[in-house]
Scaffold this active site. Structure first.
Site, mmCIF file in Angstrom:
data_model
loop_
_atom_site.group_PDB
_atom_site.id
_atom_site.type_symbol
_atom_site.label_atom_id
_atom_site.label_comp_id
_atom_site.label_asym_id
_atom_site.label_seq_id
_atom_site.Cartn_x
_atom_site.Cartn_y
_atom_site.Cartn_z
ATOM 1 N N LYS A 206 0.871 -1.191 0.000
ATOM 2 C CA LYS A 206 0.000 0.000 0.000
ATOM 3 C C LYS A 206 0.901 1.232 0.000
ATOM 4 O O LYS A 206 1.349 1.695 1.052
ATOM 5 C CB LYS A 206 -0.897 -0.023 1.238
ATOM 6 C CG LYS A 206 -2.082 0.909 1.149
ATOM 7 C CD LYS A 206 -3.104 0.407 0.159
ATOM 8 C CE LYS A 206 -4.367 1.241 0.227
ATOM 9 N NZ LYS A 206 -5.324 0.881 -0.800
ATOM 10 N N SER A 413 -7.253 0.055 -5.262
ATOM 11 C CA SER A 413 -7.609 0.416 -3.887
ATOM 12 C C SER A 413 -9.135 0.402 -3.711
ATOM 13 O O SER A 413 -9.765 -0.630 -3.850
ATOM 14 C CB SER A 413 -7.014 1.786 -3.544
ATOM 15 O OG SER A 413 -7.098 2.060 -2.170
#
Length: 419
Positions: A206, A413
């Site tokens: 991430k 995402s």
């Protein structure tokens, strides 16, 4: 003393008259401006577009190719159209492009499709493939497709590779450098400004918050980016090599090979492109026009070939809603989720947790809607807004309605979460 009230009255009367006259002038200006805009818009009516019996459709796209346009004020749009002003960030709708090309394939007046793409900006490989499929449909009718240009960017060249012929200006350029990702990092800048960011991060890969906590790309981010960028580039090379009928090894990703080929072309990039089979011929603008005139004839002014540009031709097409009446039939609702995901209600071109959820809810409550296609083109955004949308997707499924996620250029995402 008795004259003082009368003087004040005359002054007040004069001021009121001035205000009243100003009001009328302003209202008249607004009225005539609106009238001018209306007349200007009317002049662009599709009935004024004349299409010769044998002509070329020039696909001269302006701006970014998008799944959904950013919402703009209707009055601003009318004013821009009437005054012939260019948008600062023009956009063209993918479905409009695909529909226009497919319609032209069945239009007996359209003999040639000319790809003139130098004003087409960002598109993304998925959108390019959709347009390319429409070009293939056009070619299957036996009609010719010609790509012309002073130069070609990587996205522009992808579409050009689907043409029967590619013509490049002798002084033009064409270099394909693959896909890359460049990120600005500012940890050091924050430290110098005595700013301490408080970051909540979950997941090794991430990397969206890395600019706040690093001065370079982490090994995990490099690994992830390398994988998806390599996949895109491999698909690009495979598609182009197939259309141009050469080996995938023809892409010069070695600097030494590229320099050697440029030397053989005396440093002329256009000659390099011809030698490397990227293009079929080097032609000046005049030579390109003359060659297309031989196919479709001269226009009324005898200055160019018979042609209709993309926007004019599109304006002559009837909206799909006018072609069929499906009010009494089962429907598939297509809901576009394009842009950054934000909380609350957002305008078209962005995804709002509440506004997108509302669209999904309407589809759930509409008895005629039997299935929903959620077209996602989003890099992500608010986790909370994404969850609100996901909950509505779940409720649609519980209502017995099929939900299909169709991913565009991005579904990252939060975009992947709602998918």
């Amino acid at each position: 003393m008795n004259d003082k009230p009368s003087i004040i009255k005359r002054i007040a009367t004069s001021i009121w008259q001035l205000i009243n006259v100003s009001r009328k002038v302003i209202l008249n200006l607004i009225f005539f401006t609106l009238l001018f805009v209306f007349v200007g818009a009317s002049m662009s009516d599709k009935s004024l577009v004349k299409i010769p019996s044998e002509t070329a459709l020039v696909l001269n796209l302006y701006g970014d190719v998008v799944e959904q346009k950013q919402e703009i004020d209707p009055m601003d749009a009318l004013m821009s159209e009437a005054l012939n002003n260019q948008d600062e960030n023009p956009e063209v709708l993918l479905t409009d492009i695909v529909g226009t090309i497919k319609h032209a394939a069945t239009d007996a007046r359209i003999k040639v499709l000319v790809l003139k793409l130098q004003h087409m900006n960002r598109a993304g490989l998925t959108k390019l493939k959709d347009i390319a499929n429409a070009i293939e449909t056009f070619k299957q009718t036996g009609k010719e497709v010609i790509a012309i240009g002073d130069q070609f960017t990587q996205d522009q060249y992808y579409l050009a590779s689907y043409a029967d012929k590619i013509w490049l200006d002798p002084k033009g350029w064409l270099l394909l450098d693959g896909y890359g990702r460049y990120q600005l990092y500012f940890k050091s800048a924050l430290e110098k400004l005595s700013i301490t960011p408080h970051i909540f991060r979950v997941g090794t890969y991430k990397s969206a918050v890395e600019p706040y906590i690093r001065n370079d790309m982490s090994p995990a981010a490099k690994e992830a980016n390398q994988q998806w960028l390599s996949d895109l580039w491999s698909q690009y090379k495979k598609d182009v090599a197939l259309q141009r009928d050469f080996s995938i090894e023809n892409f010069d990703e070695n600097a030494d090979k590229l320099v050697a080929k440029l030397k053989l072309a005396n440093g002329n990039i256009a000659e390099y492109a011809l030698n490397n089979q990227w293009v079929d011929a080097l032609k000046t603008r005049e030579q390109m026009q003359s060659a297309i005139i031989e196919l479709v004839g001269k226009d009324a002014s005898h200055k160019s070939f018979n042609q209709v540009n993309y926007s004019d031709y599109f304006s002559t097409l009837s909206p799909a809603s006018k072609l069929t009446n499906i009010n009494d039939k089962d429907k598939v609702a297509v809901i576009v989720a394009k842009g950054v995901i934000l909380n609350g209600i957002q305008k078209a071109g962005s995804i709002g947790g509440d506004s997108t959820a509302k669209l999904l809810r309407r589809a759930r409550n509409n008895k005629q809607v039997k299935a929903v296609v959620l077209r996602v083109d989003s890099p992500g955004g608010s986790a909370y807004a994404s969850e609100i949308i996901r909950q509505e997707v779940e409720l649609l499924k519980k209502a017995g309605k099929t939900v299909i996620a169709s991913m565009g250029t991005y579904a990252a995402s939060g975009g992947y979460w709602i998918s």
